[in-house]
Scaffold this active site. Structure first.
Site, PDB file in Angstrom:
ATOM      1  N   ARG A 134      47.652-100.507 -83.009  1.00 33.78           N
ATOM      2  CA  ARG A 134      47.440 -99.219 -83.688  1.00 33.78           C
ATOM      3  C   ARG A 134      47.238 -99.430 -85.186  1.00 33.78           C
ATOM      4  O   ARG A 134      46.343 -98.856 -85.791  1.00 33.78           O
ATOM      5  CB  ARG A 134      48.640 -98.296 -83.426  1.00 33.78           C
ATOM      6  CG  ARG A 134      48.548 -97.446 -82.171  1.00 33.78           C
ATOM      7  CD  ARG A 134      48.299 -98.241 -80.904  1.00 33.78           C
ATOM      8  NE  ARG A 134      48.301 -97.402 -79.717  1.00 33.78           N
ATOM      9  CZ  ARG A 134      49.377 -97.176 -78.974  1.00 33.78           C
ATOM     10  NH1 ARG A 134      50.544 -97.741 -79.284  1.00 33.78           N
ATOM     11  NH2 ARG A 134      49.305 -96.396 -77.903  1.00 33.78           N
ATOM     12  N   ASP A 298      50.834 -99.414 -68.050  1.00 35.34           N
ATOM     13  CA  ASP A 298      51.412 -98.099 -68.343  1.00 35.34           C
ATOM     14  C   ASP A 298      50.340 -97.057 -68.616  1.00 35.34           C
ATOM     15  O   ASP A 298      49.207 -97.375 -68.963  1.00 35.34           O
ATOM     16  CB  ASP A 298      52.340 -98.198 -69.551  1.00 35.34           C
ATOM     17  CG  ASP A 298      51.590 -98.611 -70.813  1.00 35.34           C
ATOM     18  OD1 ASP A 298      50.815 -99.585 -70.735  1.00 35.34           O
ATOM     19  OD2 ASP A 298      51.764 -97.961 -71.862  1.00 35.34           O
ATOM     20  N   GLU A 299      50.723 -95.804 -68.473  1.00 35.79           N
ATOM     21  CA  GLU A 299      49.933 -94.651 -68.912  1.00 35.79           C
ATOM     22  C   GLU A 299      48.475 -94.706 -68.456  1.00 35.79           C
ATOM     23  O   GLU A 299      47.558 -94.508 -69.255  1.00 35.79           O
ATOM     24  CB  GLU A 299      50.027 -94.499 -70.434  1.00 35.79           C
ATOM     25  CG  GLU A 299      51.455 -94.246 -70.902  1.00 35.79           C
ATOM     26  CD  GLU A 299      51.585 -94.130 -72.424  1.00 35.79           C
ATOM     27  OE1 GLU A 299      52.511 -93.440 -72.862  1.00 35.79           O
ATOM     28  OE2 GLU A 299      50.782 -94.732 -73.147  1.00 35.79           O
ATOM     29  N   TYR A 391      63.497 -97.358 -79.208  1.00 37.28           N
ATOM     30  CA  TYR A 391      62.184 -97.101 -79.798  1.00 37.28           C
ATOM     31  C   TYR A 391      62.388 -96.845 -81.289  1.00 37.28           C
ATOM     32  O   TYR A 391      62.787 -95.763 -81.710  1.00 37.28           O
ATOM     33  CB  TYR A 391      61.507 -95.902 -79.119  1.00 37.28           C
ATOM     34  CG  TYR A 391      60.592 -96.300 -77.980  1.00 37.28           C
ATOM     35  CD1 TYR A 391      60.937 -97.328 -77.110  1.00 37.28           C
ATOM     36  CD2 TYR A 391      59.386 -95.642 -77.768  1.00 37.28           C
ATOM     37  CE1 TYR A 391      60.106 -97.694 -76.064  1.00 37.28           C
ATOM     38  CE2 TYR A 391      58.544 -96.010 -76.719  1.00 37.28           C
ATOM     39  CZ  TYR A 391      58.909 -97.036 -75.874  1.00 37.28           C
ATOM     40  OH  TYR A 391      58.079 -97.408 -74.841  1.00 37.28           O
ATOM     41  N   PHE A 392      62.068 -97.856 -82.091  1.00 35.31           N
ATOM     42  CA  PHE A 392      62.339 -97.769 -83.512  1.00 35.31           C
ATOM     43  C   PHE A 392      61.248 -97.036 -84.283  1.00 35.31           C
ATOM     44  O   PHE A 392      61.282 -96.990 -85.519  1.00 35.31           O
ATOM     45  CB  PHE A 392      62.550 -99.168 -84.089  1.00 35.31           C
ATOM     46  CG  PHE A 392      63.855 -99.819 -83.688  1.00 35.31           C
ATOM     47  CD1 PHE A 392      64.755 -99.179 -82.846  1.00 35.31           C
ATOM     48  CD2 PHE A 392      64.171-101.086 -84.150  1.00 35.31           C
ATOM     49  CE1 PHE A 392      65.954 -99.784 -82.464  1.00 35.31           C
ATOM     50  CE2 PHE A 392      65.365-101.705 -83.791  1.00 35.31           C
ATOM     51  CZ  PHE A 392      66.257-101.056 -82.949  1.00 35.31           C
ATOM     52  N   TRP A 441      56.376 -99.239 -82.173  1.00 32.86           N
ATOM     53  CA  TRP A 441      55.031 -98.687 -82.014  1.00 32.86           C
ATOM     54  C   TRP A 441      54.541 -98.208 -83.372  1.00 32.86           C
ATOM     55  O   TRP A 441      55.289 -97.602 -84.144  1.00 32.86           O
ATOM     56  CB  TRP A 441      55.052 -97.541 -81.004  1.00 32.86           C
ATOM     57  CG  TRP A 441      55.469 -97.987 -79.636  1.00 32.86           C
ATOM     58  CD1 TRP A 441      56.663 -97.760 -79.020  1.00 32.86           C
ATOM     59  CD2 TRP A 441      54.684 -98.757 -78.707  1.00 32.86           C
ATOM     60  NE1 TRP A 441      56.677 -98.345 -77.774  1.00 32.86           N
ATOM     61  CE2 TRP A 441      55.483 -98.959 -77.551  1.00 32.86           C
ATOM     62  CE3 TRP A 441      53.406 -99.299 -78.750  1.00 32.86           C
ATOM     63  CZ2 TRP A 441      55.032 -99.678 -76.451  1.00 32.86           C
ATOM     64  CZ3 TRP A 441      52.949-100.013 -77.659  1.00 32.86           C
ATOM     65  CH2 TRP A 441      53.754-100.192 -76.520  1.00 32.86           C
TER      66      TRP A 441
END
Length: 536
Positions: A134, A298-299, A391-392, A441
Site C-alpha cells: 500500500r 484472503d478477501e 492490528y497495529f 497494514w
C-alpha cells in the site's frame, strides 16, 4: 537490573561486576562468537583464544536458548545455537547504559553488574508484518526494522509484497510487474466518504532481486527469517494491470489508487499456476533458504470465477462442487509447488475456511482466535494474528489527538494482556499455536515516521508475550525504562502519555470503527460460507 525486555525465564543477581571495554575479546566457536559481536556492535568486539566474553555451545539447550553469567572474572555465555548466542548478546547489551544504543559513544568501558540469566522462548514464531504494497518502504527502512526486531528477539518479518495498490519486487521473468505494477498515478487521501479525493502524486517503488537477497542476508545475521507474501488469487489489480491475460475475465485493470477490496482476481487456470511458479522461483532464488512463503488467500471476490464458462468447465473437470472448493484447490496447488521447493505455505484464515488445504499449511487467523481454534483442531499450525489486539494500524487511543487510523483503540496494555493459546482450548489445540504476529497494514502508514509511531512501544509488548509467553506483572515499569533505549536508537515511538504535538492527528478527526465492533462483525463472518467481507 530488572530491566530486561522481553522478560527472561530466570534472572538473579550475583555478587561482583565486570568492566567491559570497547575492543574486548570474545572467544569460542566462530559462529557463536560472531553472533554475539553482531548483537553488541558498540563494543567492537575482537575474536581471540581467550576473552572477556567466553562463548560455549550446548545443543541440549535448544537453538534459541542461552545462559548468561556475568561475574568478576568476565562474561560467560552458553548457547544452544547461533540464535541463542545472538539473544544472549542482546540481553548483555541491555545490561549496559542506554547510550550504548547510539551509533557512536564517547565512553570506552562500562561496568556490567553480576547476573545470571537462563532463557528460552515460549513461541518459535515471533513476528512482525510490514505492508509495503500500500505504501512502499525503502530498503534502508526495512533493514532498520530488522535491527529493531533483533534487539527485541522478534524473528519473523512478514513482507506483504503485493496488493491491489502495488507490486514491490523485481521480476526478470515477468518484467512488467516491476515496470508497470509497481506504481500508481495517485493515492486516495480521505477515508470516511464514499467518494474519495486524491493527492495527484504518483507513488511507487520496488525491491530488486539483489535488494531482496541483501535484506534476507541481513535478516539471517540477526536471526530474523523473511516471510515473503504474494497474496493471491484476490487483491490482484496490480498484477492484472501488468498482465491482464492472467485474470478471470481478461479485462484491463489499473493499479488501484484507493483502499478497500477490489473484485480483481486471478484465473485459477494452469497458465496462472505457471506464472506464480516462476515468481516463486525468483523469490526463492533471491532469498535463499526460505522455510515459509505466504500465499494470502484472503478477501477473494469469486464472482468472475462463477461467471466464466472456461473456469466452470475446468472446475468440473477437477471434480469440484463450487468456486469455494476451487479457491481451496488453487491454494493447495500453490502449496504443492512450494513444498517441492522446500518451503511451507502460510495463508490467511479465509483459505482455511475454503477448505482443501495441505495439512502442513500454516494458518493466520486475522478474523479472531475462534477460527484459529478451528484451524488448530483440524491439525494446522496456527500463528495468532487477530485484529484485536495485533492490528497495529488501529489507533492507540480513542482521541482526536491520535493520527488517522482505521479504527480505535488497541493499547499497549491490550497487547500485553493477549493470550495467544487460550487456556480454555484443548491441550493439543494449544500446542498447535506456534506463535503470534502483529500486523502493520499501511493504508494509513505513509512513511517510516508513522510506522515508528504505530509499531512502538506496542511491539515491545508483542515481544514480551511472544518470548515469555505472557507479560510480567512488572512489564509497564520495565517498558518505561526500555523507552530510553528506543530514544537512543532514534525510534519515534508513541509516548505512553500520548502523542507529541507533531505526532498528533488533524483537528476534528472523524469517528472511525471501534475495534470491538469490528471484531464482532468479523466473528460473525467466520461462521458464514463466504470468504469475502466489507472493509472494516
Amino acid at each position: 537490573m530488572n530491566t530486561l525486555l522481553p522478560r527472561p525465564n530466570v534472572l538473579s543477581s550475583l555478587s561482583g561486576s565486570y568492566e567491559l571495554a570497547v575492543g574486548a575479546t570474545v572467544s569460542g566457536p566462530a559462529e557463536l562468537a560472531d553472533a554475539v559481536r553482531r548483537a553488541l556492535p558498540v563494543l567492537d568486539l575482537r575474536p581471540g583464544d581467550t576473552g572477556a566474553i567466553d562463548v560455549r555451545m550446548d545443543p541440549a539447550l535448544g537453538e534459541e536458548a542461552y545462559r548468561l553469567v556475568v561475574g568478576s572474572r568476565g562474561v560467560e555465555i552458553t548457547a544452544g545455537g547461533r540464535a541463542g548466542a545472538f539473544y544472549a548478546g542482546q540481553s548483555l547489551h541491555q545490561l549496559l547504559p542506554d547510550a550504548t544504543y547510539r551509533s557512536a559513544v564517547t565512553t570506552d568501558a562500562w561496568t556490567v553488574p553480576g547476573v545470571r540469566v537462563e532463557d528460552s522462548p515460549s513461541h518459535s514464531w515471533r513476528g512482525l508484518h510490514l505492508d509495503v504494497a500500500r505504501h512502499f518502504l525503502p530498503k534502508r527502512e526495512v533493514l532498520r526494522v530488522i535491527d529493531l526486531m533483533g534487539a527485541h528477539k522478534l524473528n519473523r518479518l512478514h513482507l506483504h509484497l503485493v496488493d491491489d495498490q502495488g507490486w514491490r519486487v523485481e521480476s526478470r521473468a515477468y518484467p512488467r510487474l516491476h515496470e508497470v505494477a509497481s506504481h500508481r498515478a495517485r493515492t486516495a487521501t480521505n477515508y470516511f466518504r464514499e467518494e474519495p479525493t486524491y493527492d495527484g502524486i504518483p507513488h511507487g517503488g520496488y525491491y530488486t532481486l539483489d535488494d531482496l537477497a541483501e535484506i534476507a542476508a541481513y535478516a539471517r545475521a540477526r536471526e530474523v527469517v523473511i516471510v515473503p507474501e504474494i497474496d493471491v488469487p484476490g487483491h490482484a489489480s496490480a498484477i492484472l494491470a501488468a498482465y491482464p491475460e492472467l485474470g478471470a475475465t481478461g479485462e484491463s485493470f489499473e493499479v488501484l489508487d484507493r483502499w478497500g477490496i477490489s473484485p480483481a482476481i486471478l484465473s485459477p487456470l494452469p497458465p496462472t499456476v505457471d506464472f506464480l511458479t516462476a515468481v516463486f522461483d525468483e523469490l526463492l532464488g533471491a532469498l535463499g533458504a526460505t522455510p515459509y512463503v505466504h500465499i494470502g488467500g484472503d478477501e477473494c471476490v469469486l464472482d468472475d470465477w462463477e461467471a466464466s464458462a472456461e473456469i466452470t468447465a475446468y472446475r468440473r473437470s477437477l471434480g469440484l462442487a463450487d468456486v469455494g472448493e476451487l479457491h481451496g484447490w488453487f491454494l493447495r496447488r500453490l502449496a504443492d509447488v512450494l513444498a517441492e521447493r522446500g518451503s511451507r505455505a502460510v495463508v490467511w484464515d479465509e483459505a482455511f475456511v475454503a477448505g482443501g488445504l495441505r495439512k502442513d499449511t500454516m494458518v493466520m487467523p486475522w478474523r479472531g482466535m475462534g477460527v484459529g481454534r478451528r484451524a488448530a483442531a483440524a491439525g494446522h499450525s496456527v500463528i495468532a494474528t487477530p485484529v484485536f489486539p495485533l492490528y497495529f494500524d488501529y489507533a492507540e487511543a480513542s482521541s482526536t489527538q491520535e493520527p488517522m487510523a482505521i479504527g480505535d483503540a488497541i493499547t499497549v496494555t491490550d497487547v500485553a494482556s493477549f493470550e495467544p493459546a487460550p487456556s480454555s482450548w484443548e491441550p493439543e489445540e494449544r500446542e498447535r499455536v506456534v506463535g503470534l504476529q502483529a500486523q502493520l497494514w499501511s493504508e494509513r502508514i505513509p512513511d517510516a515516521r508513522v510506522l515508528d509511531y504505530r509499531a512502538w512501544p506496542r511491539a515491545c509488548a508483542l515481544a514480551e508475550v511472544a518470548w515469555a509467553g505472557e507479560a510480567g506483572s512488572d512489564f509497564m515499569g520495565r517498558l518505561e525504562r526500555h523507552l530510553g533505549r528506543l530514544d537512543a536508537l532514534g525510534v519515534e515511538y508513541r509516548p505512553l502519555s500520548g502523542p507529541r504535538p507533531w505526532q498528533q492527528g488533524r483537528p476534528h478527526r472523524p469517528a472511525v470503527v471501534p475495534v470491538m465492533n469490528a471484531m464482532e462483525h468479523l466473528d460473525e463472518m467466520t461462521h458464514s460460507a463466504t470468504s469475502t467481507r466489507p472493509s472494516v
